[in-house]
Write a protein that holds these residues in place. Structure first.
Motif, PDB file in Angstrom:
ATOM      1  N   GLU A 181       0.848  -1.211   0.000  1.00 24.65           N
ATOM      2  CA  GLU A 181       0.000   0.000   0.000  1.00 24.65           C
ATOM      3  C   GLU A 181       0.877   1.252   0.000  1.00 24.65           C
ATOM      4  O   GLU A 181       0.588   2.228  -0.693  1.00 24.65           O
ATOM      5  CB  GLU A 181      -0.921  -0.013   1.220  1.00 24.65           C
ATOM      6  N   ASN A 182       1.937   1.197   0.788  1.00 23.25           N
ATOM      7  CA  ASN A 182       2.853   2.337   0.858  1.00 23.25           C
ATOM      8  C   ASN A 182       3.461   2.619  -0.515  1.00 23.25           C
ATOM      9  O   ASN A 182       3.649   3.773  -0.903  1.00 23.25           O
ATOM     10  CB  ASN A 182       3.943   2.020   1.890  1.00 23.25           C
ATOM     11  N   TYR A 183       3.742   1.562  -1.256  1.00 20.78           N
ATOM     12  CA  TYR A 183       4.313   1.711  -2.604  1.00 20.78           C
ATOM     13  C   TYR A 183       3.333   2.406  -3.543  1.00 20.78           C
ATOM     14  O   TYR A 183       3.738   3.053  -4.507  1.00 20.78           O
ATOM     15  CB  TYR A 183       4.654   0.310  -3.126  1.00 20.78           C
ATOM     16  N   TYR A 187       1.337  10.231  -1.294  1.00 26.53           N
ATOM     17  CA  TYR A 187       0.713  11.148  -0.334  1.00 26.53           C
ATOM     18  C   TYR A 187       1.673  11.370   0.840  1.00 26.53           C
ATOM     19  O   TYR A 187       1.695  12.429   1.455  1.00 26.53           O
ATOM     20  CB  TYR A 187      -0.595  10.474   0.102  1.00 26.53           C
ATOM     21  N   HIS A 188       2.481  10.312   1.129  1.00 23.67           N
ATOM     22  CA  HIS A 188       3.417  10.409   2.258  1.00 23.67           C
ATOM     23  C   HIS A 188       4.747  11.055   1.869  1.00 23.67           C
ATOM     24  O   HIS A 188       5.554  11.375   2.730  1.00 23.67           O
ATOM     25  CB  HIS A 188       3.683   9.004   2.843  1.00 23.67           C
ATOM     26  N   CYS A 189       4.981  11.220   0.564  1.00 22.15           N
ATOM     27  CA  CYS A 189       6.332  11.614   0.124  1.00 22.15           C
ATOM     28  C   CYS A 189       6.817  12.942   0.721  1.00 22.15           C
ATOM     29  O   CYS A 189       7.966  13.028   1.159  1.00 22.15           O
ATOM     30  CB  CYS A 189       6.403  11.631  -1.399  1.00 22.15           C
ATOM     31  N   ILE A 192       8.179  12.180   4.361  1.00 22.43           N
ATOM     32  CA  ILE A 192       9.299  11.288   4.721  1.00 22.43           C
ATOM     33  C   ILE A 192      10.363  11.143   3.636  1.00 22.43           C
ATOM     34  O   ILE A 192      11.379  10.506   3.869  1.00 22.43           O
ATOM     35  CB  ILE A 192       8.794   9.883   5.158  1.00 22.43           C
ATOM     36  N   HIS A 193      10.138  11.686   2.437  1.00 20.33           N
ATOM     37  CA  HIS A 193      11.111  11.485   1.347  1.00 20.33           C
ATOM     38  C   HIS A 193      11.638  12.807   0.772  1.00 20.33           C
ATOM     39  O   HIS A 193      11.348  13.143  -0.386  1.00 20.33           O
ATOM     40  CB  HIS A 193      10.463  10.713   0.194  1.00 20.33           C
ATOM     41  N   PRO A 194      12.437  13.559   1.529  1.00 22.51           N
ATOM     42  CA  PRO A 194      12.965  14.812   0.964  1.00 22.51           C
ATOM     43  C   PRO A 194      13.807  14.573  -0.295  1.00 22.51           C
ATOM     44  O   PRO A 194      13.724  15.354  -1.252  1.00 22.51           O
ATOM     45  CB  PRO A 194      13.818  15.390   2.107  1.00 22.51           C
ATOM     46  N   GLN A 314      13.372   4.723   4.550  1.00 22.31           N
ATOM     47  CA  GLN A 314      12.338   5.665   5.014  1.00 22.31           C
ATOM     48  C   GLN A 314      10.969   4.992   4.938  1.00 22.31           C
ATOM     49  O   GLN A 314      10.141   5.107   5.840  1.00 22.31           O
ATOM     50  CB  GLN A 314      12.366   6.931   4.137  1.00 22.31           C
ATOM     51  N   ASP A 315      10.734   4.265   3.837  1.00 22.74           N
ATOM     52  CA  ASP A 315       9.446   3.583   3.662  1.00 22.74           C
ATOM     53  C   ASP A 315       9.239   2.476   4.693  1.00 22.74           C
ATOM     54  O   ASP A 315       8.181   2.370   5.308  1.00 22.74           O
ATOM     55  CB  ASP A 315       9.345   2.992   2.249  1.00 22.74           C
ATOM     56  N   TRP A 316      10.262   1.644   4.866  1.00 27.84           N
ATOM     57  CA  TRP A 316      10.088   0.518   5.807  1.00 27.84           C
ATOM     58  C   TRP A 316       9.866   1.069   7.228  1.00 27.84           C
ATOM     59  O   TRP A 316       9.096   0.513   7.994  1.00 27.84           O
ATOM     60  CB  TRP A 316      11.269  -0.455   5.823  1.00 27.84           C
TER      61      TRP A 316
HETATM   62 FE   LIG Z   1       7.663   5.994   0.021  1.00 30.35          FE
END
Ligand SMILES: [Fe+2]
Ligand code: FES
Length: 370
Positions: A181-183, A187-189, A192-194, A314-316
């Motif tokens: 689902e995260n993949y 929306y989360h980028c 948590i993903h600069p 970051q994702d995990w």
């Molecule tokens: Fe991600």
């Protein structure tokens, strides 16, 4: 969202192992890991294991990983061997690479013993653009047909031609569906993903219409960025089959149940998920590049590997936190935002699977698409 129990209940997990991972086409590895006659590799699939072999004619076989004598594994799951026959480590029953019984100590000439009746149990196997899929049910139908629309997207990248030149194995304390689902959403980028947001606008792109067995979409690269790397430059070579659009976008697709395929202008990244329990998943991540890139004197896959290793972690981290959050007895299913439409498509696919509709069945595919 699916109910929290879908992510933490061992009973749901066992059901998924049997019906999702063992009940249809599951990815068990890469063609590149079995290239020569005699290459053998065992992988776990659902509740059991599968033994892959490449025979003298370079034909790939998949067998249920148990000996026809008293059931010993032919090879421990996760291990590889190169040998011209399959030898059971327990009492040395020996099989040919295509599964026929060749020798069973003490049985020669035994009355009533027909060695042709004691070959290994073979399962349907297919190589699709360098990925190996096994149908643990033996009845899931044609994977090629199920992936026909995806085929058109993947062909220009020629993943089967690329060389794997980076491989990481991660052990995440998270349910396999939370990772998937995260993949499916960015929306989360911004949170948590600069690094990712520097090279790809998180709100860019669109998702493809649902097809039933895969879900995914594409995103843009920012102007001036050549690929997904820390500074947006590529130390590889653009893949030769791509057009202008392909050189400016990254495609992210999930083939149910366990492949995340990320198609970049200059490399292909693959995540293969192997769930160990409701709250633990092994993720094998590979990066593959064009043979021309490897010939470049300054070639170093690190530009791609490092970028995604940072992003993966970051994702995990986020997924592990979701798993812990959902372990609360007070957790309830939450709503999905418009930016999480691919998550919606995905959980719908899973939910239909729970209701007994096979994602590999053409009739069910039409129902999902409709
Ligand atoms: Fe991600
Ligand atoms: S279990 Fe394989 S030879 Fe006995």
């Amino acid at each position: 969202m699916l109910p929290p129990s879908a992510y933490k209940d061992p009973t749901v997990f066992s059901w998924e192992q049997r019906h999702f991972f063992g009940g249809g086409w599951t990815c068990v590895g890469f063609s590149a890991d079995l290239t020569s006659a005699g290459d053998q590799r065992a992988e776990s699939v659902g509740d059991g294991g599968v033994l892959l072999t490449r025979d003298e004619d370079r034909v790939l076989h998949a067998f249920a990983n148990f000996c026809r004598h008293r059931g010993h594994e032919l090879l421990p799951c996760g291990e590889s061997v190169q040998r011209q026959s399959i030898v059971c480590p327990y009492h040395s029953w020996t099989y040919s690479l295509d599964g026929g019984l060749k020798a069973a100590k003490g049985f020669k000439g035994a009355r009533g013993f027909d060695d042709t009746a004691w070959g290994l149990v073979e399962l349907p196997v297919i190589e699709w653009h360098g990925l190996i899929f096994v149908d643990g049910s033996g009845t899931a139908g044609s994977l090629t047909d199920a992936l026909a629309e995806l085929e058109e997207l993947v062909v220009p990248y020629e993943p089967e031609r690329l060389a794997i030149h980076g491989r990481h194995t991660y052990d995440a304390a998270s349910n396999w569906k939370i990772l998937t689902e995260n993949y499916h959403e960015c929306y989360h980028c911004p949170m948590i993903h600069p690094e990712l947001c520097k090279v790809s606008p998180p709100k860019s792109g669109e998702n493809y219409p649902v097809s039933g067995v895969w879900v995914g979409g594409w995103m843009d690269l920012r102007e001036g960025m050549e690929t997904m790397s820390l500074d947006g430059t590529s130390l590889g070579v653009p893949l030769r089959g791509l057009d202008e659009v392909g050189l400016r976008t990254v495609i992210y697709v999930n083939i149910f149940p366990n492949v995340l395929l990320s198609l970049h202008p200059d490399y292909v990244m693959t995540h293969r998920l192997t769930p160990l329990s409701a709250d633990r998943t092994i993720i094998e991540c590979t990066w593959a590049f064009a043979p021309e890139a490897l010939e470049r004197p300054d070639f170093d896959p690190g530009y791609a590997v490092e970028f995604w290793d940072i992003t993966n972690k970051q994702d995990w981290g986020a997924c592990e936190s979701v798993q812990r959050g959902l372990s609360s007895p007070h957790a309830v299913a939450g709503p999905l935002s418009p930016d999480e439409d691919a998550v919606y498509q995905y959980v719908t696919m899973v939910a239909r699977g729970y209701q007994g509709q096979s994602v590999w069945d053409p009739a069910a595919r039409i129902a999902v698409a409709g």
